[in-house]
Design a protein around this motif. Structure first.
Motif: not given
Length: 710
Positions: A306-311, A316-323, A325-328, A422-425
């Motif tokens: 749920r932290q990932l913006t890549t869905k 696939y965006s490598m810039i989005q993938g890097k973000r 990774v930073d988020t996790v 992150w409140i569930e739901g």
């Protein structure tokens, strides 16, 4: 395994089938044909995202299945009266001489004569009397501008020049390379005036429309703008290649896995672009131990996903993938995170596997120290120590529980804090934080006295709940309710009274300070208030010293007639930019209060994070304030840098409007400036700042701080 704060992508690749290779031209002579060297367009999965650039993706098809894009046919010497002569042995002076130049399948050109063949024959020169450009039927071109383009492309082929087969072949390439023609056949005709060299060309069609397939994320306006200038004009392959490079560049700049994989020119002047975009087919989480072997994780996979913006379904965006990774990593429970894209069979999509290495323990005990800006005297002014017991991954949901204690000469803060990031739901990434706190902090910023014989501590019992969520990229908002109970203690050096209230030297309760100013707004020993709070934060790059804007507002809610009702707004901004080796930093902050508020809540001016050169709060304390600062920093050596700065602050004449006018009782000027020099040392805690500043009274003072200036 050491913590890796950067994204790590392991190389893999997807092969997207390109167009079918052009068919050989079926004519009495072989064609010289240039086609892409690779059958597949390759999308590399690596962090540099190094696209294969400047490749030719062109394949020309016509309804009539005519010649392909790049071709040169035979060079034929024939008699204009008798037609093409058979290949037979003749003398050099015979007018029936016939020479045939033709290209083999590998792209080389050979010369065949009955008198012999080989390299020597290839280098034999033939005198050319005339050079013409005609259409494929041998007639004059309707468009003289195209004829001019072909003639301008010629280098060796000139009238009254002796040419070799190789030189003719090179000129054929030059005509094709001009981009306006899909085929070129050199024909040599023996006339009474000599040998006439004719380049029979087939121009490209006029561009009448565009069909683009597979471009799901590429803006249609971008494509329209790229082709807008070409409508009604003959298609130029070189210009088309530039457009394709710009489209591939659009994907590359955004880190997207996409590129033009094929181009066709259809009948009627229609150009068809085939774009290949690698969509995400699936995202999975794999837990690894320190040795890289699969293991069972403590964190729930859905908590990470749920932290990932890549869905699934996105390109696939490598810039989005890097973000992502930073988020996790920012969850605080991982030691290492990496993303591995792999081809999802032959679908042209990618499967993403996120490898995570969890920290050994989710909880622990930590200690630290710092400096309080409100203490300016004593044996160890402002020094505080802290200890905390924490758990960062309750129930495998990344929920955090923290119990902390901070203690200094005067400061004392005990806090219990629970956070659900992150409140569930909830699909808006809303977080919830519940806090209970008991604190005592210095009150001498507003109520101190010049003799330093005593100083006040501000006691607070606080309970609150906050809700926070991202508003948009780089913006975050927080709203909540906070309940405060505040009381005052009079502190004597060496002894702190912990009774609720203010006491004099004999232990009697007091409600006024040394100068007679009130200590509470209610006139009692304590004040009660319920505050609704709102905060909006903008952060630039997120790096220390980058641009930032923070806006806060507190509003008292009259739950009871005796509870305080006031409004407080506060804003601060920071902007930085570089010019050569030097960096410029500008800070501006300001605020205003309205309503009935405790005097100690007034805005203090002066100190390390305000106007340097002054002690904390000695410039003034007002209902309103503005503080500005400018600084130039420059590298000295390694992690050491120097700085020059200047500050200015004012209460905008609002000091007397604070209940009891504590600033006026202490003869504070209400405005002042400071300037000086400093050094900075990079550290894991942030920049360590040591500064020496003069104020407008020509008095100097040292300042020490940790982290960027607020």
């Amino acid at each position: 395994m050491p913590q890796n704060d950067d994204v790590r992508f392991i190389s893999s690749s997807i092969k997207i089938p390109a167009f079918s290779p052009p068919h050989q031209l079926k004519t009495p002579f072989h064609s010289l044909q240039l086609t892409p060297g690779n059958k597949f367009a390759k999308l590399p999965f690596n962090f540099n995202f190094d696209f294969v650039r400047n490749q030719s993706f062109f394949h020309r098809n016509k309804v009539s299945n005519k010649s392909p894009l790049f071709c040169s046919a035979s060079l034929v010497l024939s008699d204009t009266e008798t037609g093409p002569a058979p290949a037979q042995s003749k003398t050099a002076g015979d007018s029936g001489l016939a020479v045939q130049l033709r290209g083999d399948d590998s792209g080389s050109v050979t010369q065949s004569k009955n008198v012999g063949s080989g390299r020597a024959a290839e280098e034999e020169r033939v005198l050319i009397s005339e050079v013409f450009v005609r259409n494929k039927d041998g007639e004059e071109l309707e468009r003289k501008d195209l004829e001019g383009e072909a003639l301008n492309a010629l280098k060796a082929s000139r009238a009254n020049s002796a040419l070799t087969v190789r030189e003719v072949q090179e000129d054929v390439h030059r005509i094709i390379a001009s981009g306006y023609f899909m085929s070129c056949m050199p024909v040599a005709v023996d006339t009474r005036d000599g040998i006439r060299l004719i380049f029979q060309v087939e121009p490209n069609q006029e561009f009448q429309g565009l069909v683009c397939e597979g471009a799901n994320v590429l803006p249609s306006k971008f494509i329209e703008d790229a082709f807008r200038d070409g409508y009604g004009k003959v298609v130029n392959i070189r210009r088309l290649d530039e457009v394709i490079s710009s489209i591939n560049g659009w994907y590359m700049e955004r880190g997207l896995f996409g590129m033009v994989s094929g181009v066709d020119i259809l009948s009627g002047g229609m150009v068809k672009l085939q774009v290949s975009e690698a969509e995400v087919n699936n995202v999975s989480i794999r837990f690894l131990d320190k040795t890289g072997e699969p293991t069972v994780g403590k964190t729930r996979p859905e908590t990470i996903l749920r932290q990932l913006t890549t869905k699934k379904g996105q390109v696939y965006s490598m810039i989005q993938g890097k973000r992502d990774v930073d988020t996790v990593l920012a969850m605080g429970v991982m030691d290492d995170v990496s993303v591995i894209p792999q081809p999802a069979g032959d679908t042209g999509k990618v499967d993403l596997t996120m490898n995570v290495v969890e920290r050994k323990r989710g909880g622990g005990i930590s200690g630290g120290g710092g400096i309080s800006s409100g203490i300016t005297s004593g044996p160890l002014p402002g020094l505080i120590g802290s200890i905390a017991v924490h758990h960062k991954n309750l129930f495998g949901r990344n929920q955090k529980l923290n119990l902390s204690l901070e203690r200094g000469q005067i400061d004392s803060i005990f806090r219990i804090n629970y956070t659900d990031p992150w409140i569930e739901g909830d699909d808006k990434r809303t977080s919830r934080s519940i806090m209970i706190q008991n604190s005592r902090t210095p009150g001498n910023l507003v109520h101190g006295n010049e003799n330093h014989q005593n100083a006040l501590t501000i006691g607070r019992i606080t309970a609150g709940i906050d809700f926070s969520r991202p508003l948009r990229p780089k913006w975050n908002g927080t709203a909540g309710l906070v309940y405060h109970v505040r009381f005052r203690n009079l502190r004597y050096y060496g002894l702190i009274s912990h009774r609720a209230g203010a006491h004099d030297e004999k232990g009697s309760s007091i409600i006024r300070d040394f100068f007679g100013s009130p200590l509470t707004a209610s006139g009692k020993n304590n004040d009660d208030m319920l505050l609704a709070k709102l905060e909006t934060v903008y952060t630039g790059s997120g790096e220390p010293g980058s641009s930032m804007f923070v806006f806060n507002m507190d509003q008292g809610i009259p739950v009871s007639p005796e509870w305080l009702v006031f409004n407080r707004v506060n804003a601060r901004a920071r902007q930085s930019f570089s010019l050569g080796p030097a960096s410029f930093h500008f800070c501006l902050s300001g605020g205003h209060m309205a309503g009935k508020f405790p005097p100690h809540e007034a805005f203090p001016i002066g100190g390390t994070n305000s106007v340097r050169g002054y002690e904390e709060g000695t410039v003034g304390s007002g209902r309103s304030y503005v503080v500005g600062s400018g600084e130039i920093s420059f590298p000295v050596r390694g992690s050491l840098s120097g700085a020059v700065f200047a500050d200015y602050g004012t209460d905008l004449g609002s000091g007397p409007t604070v209940p009891g006018d504590p600033a006026g009782a202490r003869n504070k000027a209400g405005s002042g400036y400071g300037y000086g020099l400093g050094i900075r040392v990079d550290s894991p805690l942030g920049p360590l700042r040591l500064e020496y500043a003069f104020n407008d009274q020509r008095t100097g003072r040292f300042h020490f701080g940790i982290g960027p200036r607020n």
